[in-house]
Design a protein around this motif. Structure first.
Motif, PDB file in Angstrom:
ATOM      1  N   HIS A   1       0.800  -1.221   0.000  1.00 19.69           N
ATOM      2  CA  HIS A   1       0.000   0.000   0.000  1.00 19.69           C
ATOM      3  C   HIS A   1       0.838   1.278   0.000  1.00 19.69           C
ATOM      4  CE1 HIS A   1      -2.940   2.996   1.288  1.00 19.69           C
ATOM      5  NE2 HIS A   1      -3.787   2.226   0.645  1.00 19.69           N
TER       6      HIS A   1
ATOM      7  N   CYS B   1      -1.446   5.495  -6.574  1.00 20.13           N
ATOM      8  CA  CYS B   1      -2.659   6.270  -6.311  1.00 20.13           C
ATOM      9  C   CYS B   1      -2.595   7.068  -5.017  1.00 20.13           C
ATOM     10  CB  CYS B   1      -3.883   5.352  -6.284  1.00 20.13           C
ATOM     11  SG  CYS B   1      -3.836   4.103  -4.975  1.00 20.13           S
TER      12      CYS B   1
ATOM     13  N   PHE C   1     -10.797   7.506  -8.364  1.00 23.97           N
ATOM     14  CA  PHE C   1     -10.955   6.063  -8.240  1.00 23.97           C
ATOM     15  C   PHE C   1     -12.351   5.640  -7.770  1.00 23.97           C
ATOM     16  CE2 PHE C   1      -6.546   7.115  -8.059  1.00 23.97           C
ATOM     17  CZ  PHE C   1      -5.983   6.187  -8.910  1.00 23.97           C
TER      18      PHE C   1
ATOM     19  N   CYS D   1      -3.108   3.324 -12.479  1.00 31.06           N
ATOM     20  CA  CYS D   1      -2.830   1.934 -12.103  1.00 31.06           C
ATOM     21  C   CYS D   1      -1.783   1.306 -13.021  1.00 31.06           C
ATOM     22  CB  CYS D   1      -4.106   1.098 -12.143  1.00 31.06           C
ATOM     23  SG  CYS D   1      -5.340   1.557 -10.914  1.00 31.06           S
TER      24      CYS D   1
ATOM     25  N   CYS E   1      -2.467  -4.838  -5.291  1.00 32.13           N
ATOM     26  CA  CYS E   1      -3.689  -4.056  -5.100  1.00 32.13           C
ATOM     27  C   CYS E   1      -4.893  -4.809  -5.670  1.00 32.13           C
ATOM     28  CB  CYS E   1      -3.532  -2.696  -5.773  1.00 32.13           C
ATOM     29  SG  CYS E   1      -4.978  -1.631  -5.661  1.00 32.13           S
ATOM     30  N   ARG E   2      -4.737  -5.334  -6.865  1.00 33.04           N
ATOM     31  CA  ARG E   2      -5.821  -6.080  -7.511  1.00 33.04           C
ATOM     32  C   ARG E   2      -6.222  -7.282  -6.672  1.00 33.04           C
ATOM     33  NH1 ARG E   2      -4.805  -7.564 -13.571  1.00 33.04           N
ATOM     34  NH2 ARG E   2      -5.092  -5.310 -13.659  1.00 33.04           N
TER      35      ARG E   2
ATOM     36  N   ALA F   1      -8.208  -6.294  -3.651  1.00 37.11           N
ATOM     37  CA  ALA F   1      -9.584  -5.945  -3.993  1.00 37.11           C
ATOM     38  C   ALA F   1     -10.413  -7.182  -4.297  1.00 37.11           C
ATOM     39  CB  ALA F   1      -9.610  -4.985  -5.184  1.00 37.11           C
TER      40      ALA F   1
ATOM     41  N   GLU G   1     -13.587  -5.733  -2.570  1.00 37.67           N
ATOM     42  CA  GLU G   1     -13.914  -4.310  -2.575  1.00 37.67           C
ATOM     43  C   GLU G   1     -15.089  -4.090  -3.532  1.00 37.67           C
ATOM     44  OE1 GLU G   1     -12.828  -1.968  -0.726  1.00 37.67           O
ATOM     45  OE2 GLU G   1     -10.972  -2.772   0.095  1.00 37.67           O
TER      46      GLU G   1
ATOM     47  N   TRP H   1      -9.599  -0.561  -8.481  1.00 30.45           N
ATOM     48  CA  TRP H   1      -8.519  -1.140  -7.668  1.00 30.45           C
ATOM     49  C   TRP H   1      -7.696  -2.030  -8.582  1.00 30.45           C
ATOM     50  CZ3 TRP H   1      -7.780  -0.882  -2.220  1.00 30.45           C
ATOM     51  CH2 TRP H   1      -8.763  -0.178  -1.523  1.00 30.45           C
TER      52      TRP H   1
ATOM     53  N   ARG I   1     -13.994  -6.662 -11.682  1.00 32.04           N
ATOM     54  CA  ARG I   1     -13.599  -7.569 -10.595  1.00 32.04           C
ATOM     55  C   ARG I   1     -14.639  -8.665 -10.384  1.00 32.04           C
ATOM     56  NH1 ARG I   1     -12.257  -2.659  -8.399  1.00 32.04           N
ATOM     57  NH2 ARG I   1     -13.915  -2.731  -6.832  1.00 32.04           N
TER      58      ARG I   1
END
Length: 118
Positions: free
Chosen positions: A28, A33, A41, A63, A72-73, A76, A81, A86, A94
């Protein structure tokens, strides 16, 4: 004449700042971002389609240059998420990935090879 009660319009509330426990993880702090506007986002309520597509494309371009895109993907997808871009994927994208994973996992579990290995 009585009018039918109207259903209230539901607008999702998106909490942009996450509690620190959700931010735990080395990926993170290196995210591209972190320097960009969170509004890029996450969709504002009742965003027109053309504006949403342009905003999502701009977020995806951030991204694309991110060194932790895959982390990150995966975050999520695992959470999952429900809102925002993401890891270069929108919420709808997603959902497709998760659906494909579920089908693949079900097929692997049902295959005779998977049973012999286990």
């Amino acid at each position: 004449m009585l009018q039918q009660p109207q259903e209230p319009q539901w607008t999702p509330v998106v909490q942009v700042q996450r509690p620190s426990r959700d931010l735990a993880g080395p990926w993170h702090s290196a995210a591209a971002c972190r320097r960009d506007e969170a509004g890029l986002f996450f969709a504002p309520s009742q965003e027109p389609t053309a504006a949403r597509l342009a905003r999502e494309q701009a977020a995806k371009s951030v991204c694309a240059r991110c060194p932790v895109l895959l982390e990150c993907r995966e975050h999520a997808l695992v959470q999952p998420e429900p809102y925002g871009v993401w890891g270069g994927l929108t919420a709808a994208e997603r959902r497709v990935v998760l659906s494909r994973r579920r089908r693949r996992d079900a097929a692997e579990a049902a295959s005779p090879q998977a049973r012999r290995i286990a």
